[in-house]
Design an enzyme around this catalytic site. Sequence first.
Site, mmCIF file in Angstrom:
data_model
loop_
_atom_site.group_PDB
_atom_site.id
_atom_site.type_symbol
_atom_site.label_atom_id
_atom_site.label_comp_id
_atom_site.label_asym_id
_atom_site.label_seq_id
_atom_site.Cartn_x
_atom_site.Cartn_y
_atom_site.Cartn_z
ATOM 1 C CB THR A 151 -0.744 0.038 1.160
ATOM 2 O OG1 THR A 151 -1.775 -1.319 1.208
ATOM 3 C CG2 THR A 151 -1.849 1.232 1.215
ATOM 4 C CG LEU B 104 -4.096 -10.496 0.810
ATOM 5 C CD1 LEU B 104 -2.943 -10.862 0.770
ATOM 6 C CD2 LEU B 104 -5.124 -11.245 -0.190
ATOM 7 C CG LEU C 284 -22.854 -3.403 8.547
ATOM 8 C CD1 LEU C 284 -24.582 -3.281 8.210
ATOM 9 C CD2 LEU C 284 -22.746 -1.682 8.573
ATOM 10 N N GLY D 107 -17.931 -1.920 17.593
ATOM 11 C CA GLY D 107 -16.796 -2.449 18.444
ATOM 12 C C GLY D 107 -16.099 -1.237 19.326
ATOM 13 C CB CYS E 32 -4.408 -2.221 6.878
ATOM 14 S SG CYS E 32 -3.535 -3.610 6.671
ATOM 15 N NE ARG F 71 1.641 -5.111 12.808
ATOM 16 C CZ ARG F 71 1.709 -5.478 11.531
ATOM 17 N NH1 ARG F 71 2.513 -4.585 10.669
ATOM 18 N NH2 ARG F 71 1.317 -6.326 10.866
HETATM 19 C C1 UGA Z 1 -8.178 -4.766 6.375
HETATM 20 C C2 UGA Z 1 -9.037 -4.942 5.244
HETATM 21 O O1 UGA Z 1 -10.214 -5.419 5.574
HETATM 22 C C3 UGA Z 1 -8.348 -5.634 4.127
HETATM 23 O O2 UGA Z 1 -9.577 -5.587 2.760
HETATM 24 C C4 UGA Z 1 -7.016 -4.849 3.613
HETATM 25 O O3 UGA Z 1 -6.456 -5.713 2.639
HETATM 26 C C5 UGA Z 1 -6.203 -5.004 4.677
HETATM 27 O O4 UGA Z 1 -7.001 -4.050 5.641
HETATM 28 C C6 UGA Z 1 -5.043 -4.493 4.340
HETATM 29 O O5 UGA Z 1 -4.840 -3.065 4.059
HETATM 30 O O6 UGA Z 1 -3.867 -5.159 4.206
HETATM 31 P P1 UGA Z 1 -7.180 -6.217 8.460
HETATM 32 O O7 UGA Z 1 -6.746 -5.211 8.776
HETATM 33 O O8 UGA Z 1 -6.642 -7.514 8.420
HETATM 34 O O9 UGA Z 1 -7.763 -5.870 6.878
HETATM 35 O O10 UGA Z 1 -8.408 -6.184 9.187
HETATM 36 P P2 UGA Z 1 -10.012 -6.166 9.225
HETATM 37 O O11 UGA Z 1 -10.906 -7.256 9.205
HETATM 38 O O12 UGA Z 1 -10.653 -5.168 8.101
HETATM 39 O O13 UGA Z 1 -10.467 -5.385 10.499
HETATM 40 C C7 UGA Z 1 -10.083 -3.987 10.761
HETATM 41 C C8 UGA Z 1 -10.535 -3.456 12.137
HETATM 42 O O14 UGA Z 1 -12.145 -3.372 11.996
HETATM 43 C C9 UGA Z 1 -10.435 -4.579 13.319
HETATM 44 O O15 UGA Z 1 -9.869 -3.627 14.601
HETATM 45 C C10 UGA Z 1 -11.692 -5.312 13.607
HETATM 46 O O16 UGA Z 1 -12.138 -5.843 14.899
HETATM 47 C C11 UGA Z 1 -12.570 -3.985 13.229
HETATM 48 N N1 UGA Z 1 -14.044 -4.371 12.559
HETATM 49 C C12 UGA Z 1 -14.165 -5.128 11.790
HETATM 50 C C13 UGA Z 1 -15.065 -4.009 13.392
HETATM 51 O O17 UGA Z 1 -14.984 -3.442 14.595
HETATM 52 N N2 UGA Z 1 -16.376 -4.554 12.994
HETATM 53 C C14 UGA Z 1 -16.567 -5.149 12.115
HETATM 54 O O18 UGA Z 1 -17.774 -5.618 11.577
HETATM 55 C C15 UGA Z 1 -15.162 -5.630 11.156
#
Ligand code: UGA
Length: 459
Positions: A130, A169, A266, A269, A276, A348
Amino acid sequence: MFARRVMVVGTGYVGLTTGACLASLGHEVVCADIDEAKVERLRRGVVDIVEPGLAELVSEQTSAGRLSFVVGAGVALGSFEDGRAAEVLFLCVPTPMGAGGVADLRAVESVIEEVGAELAPGTVVVNKSTVPVGTAARTAELLDWTRSAAEPDRVSRSDVAVVSNPEFLREGSAVKDFLGPDRIVVGSDNQDAAERVAALYARLGAPTVLTDAASAELMKYAANCFLAMKLSYVNAMAELCERVGADIGDVTEGIGYDRRIGQAFLSPGPGWGGSCLPKDTHALLQVADSADFEFRLLRATIDTNTRQRQRIVDKVRLAVTGKRTGSLSRVRLALLGLTFKAGTDDLRDSPALAIAALLRQAGAELVGFDPAFVDGKDGAAPPTEIEGVALAADAVSAAQGAEAVLVLTEWPMFRTLDWSVIASAMKRPIVVDTRNVVDPATLRRAGLTAVGLGRRGEG
Ligand code: UGA
């Protein structure tokens, strides 16, 4: 399908997943890293990253002879079968954000210095990290000014194309996301090179967006920032639910049936975190700033997230002391889950740790438990504390003598804990579930007061 000779430089989370998955699609992949010990471990099939299915895929593809690991990009170049040249070079090296939102391209520079002059004409260099808009152009510039070791004069590499191919990802489902993508994005000012990169993924049958490099680079930020915005919106909506006596679960279910909104992403949290979303939201603000554009919506998305952490602390304060201004001094609290989300050991920018820091500032005494840290790594003992939070071996020990238990990540095991045992270990029976994952009826049956986010009847 044409099997291509692919070189991947950098075997971090993105590089290793890319290498192993491209090998599983039939390509001949050589992965290079500068860390000799890591390469040695990878050759033995030892994967340091916690990522479901990755270690298996690495072993499988290594045994099948499609995937190999070498030390250094220069060695990788000469490691393809029959001494043939790499056709595609994936740059998966770190590109941390430097001053003024400009990516620090030192790792890219050093790869190009090492192999730029040696690449076969027609090689495609792919940027997967990125990076701010304009990085593909800068990489092309670097390539064009590369110098060969033998030949001190500038070697123009305008015969090497640069392509931006951002990854989408998620940690914890990287292999699944790579092999079942919602879309493939390939951007370049060289159409032919972009099509060659897109063809690497042809077997996946995913929609493919072919565009220019700047649009591809921006798309990555646009996606992550949109996701962050969705979450800040939900967290703000949960707060509103509490104030008007509505239920966030019902509200998100109802709006999620609208296909233009969708049910995913949705869940309210403690705020979004990880390596990311926080980084990319700030980076896009920088991109906007340097383009003289005031991106207020994005600023509000970030501010809402920062505020969410304080909101959780305020909730704990009210639940434990019965007062909005009550003191948490020397109040013992158990924190269940410290990672930024379930299914990873990544700490992180973890909202759980940010909340822990605020609670500690308020004088609380913290004991944590996280299933990711029950076993130590590489035969070492598990950690005894993380960023000042003492670690317990299990949830019940963490809850011993606590005045409240906070559920901070959505580990599935938290739903099925024996909450009556936890209740009897606690000094006061309060559970603040910041992820709304534990059934409140189960908690109440165990004699606990359940406090969630935006839930009816709890406000
Ligand atoms: C995120 C994106 O979802 C990926 O598509 C992207 O490729 C990645 O960043 C990146 O740039 O490499 P990631 O950081 O692994 O992925 O985590 P997510 O699953 O997106 O969760 C991000 C944050 O949102 C977490 O703290 C999670 O707990 C929170 N979250 C997620 C919520 O509070 N509620 C939700 O419904 C979903």
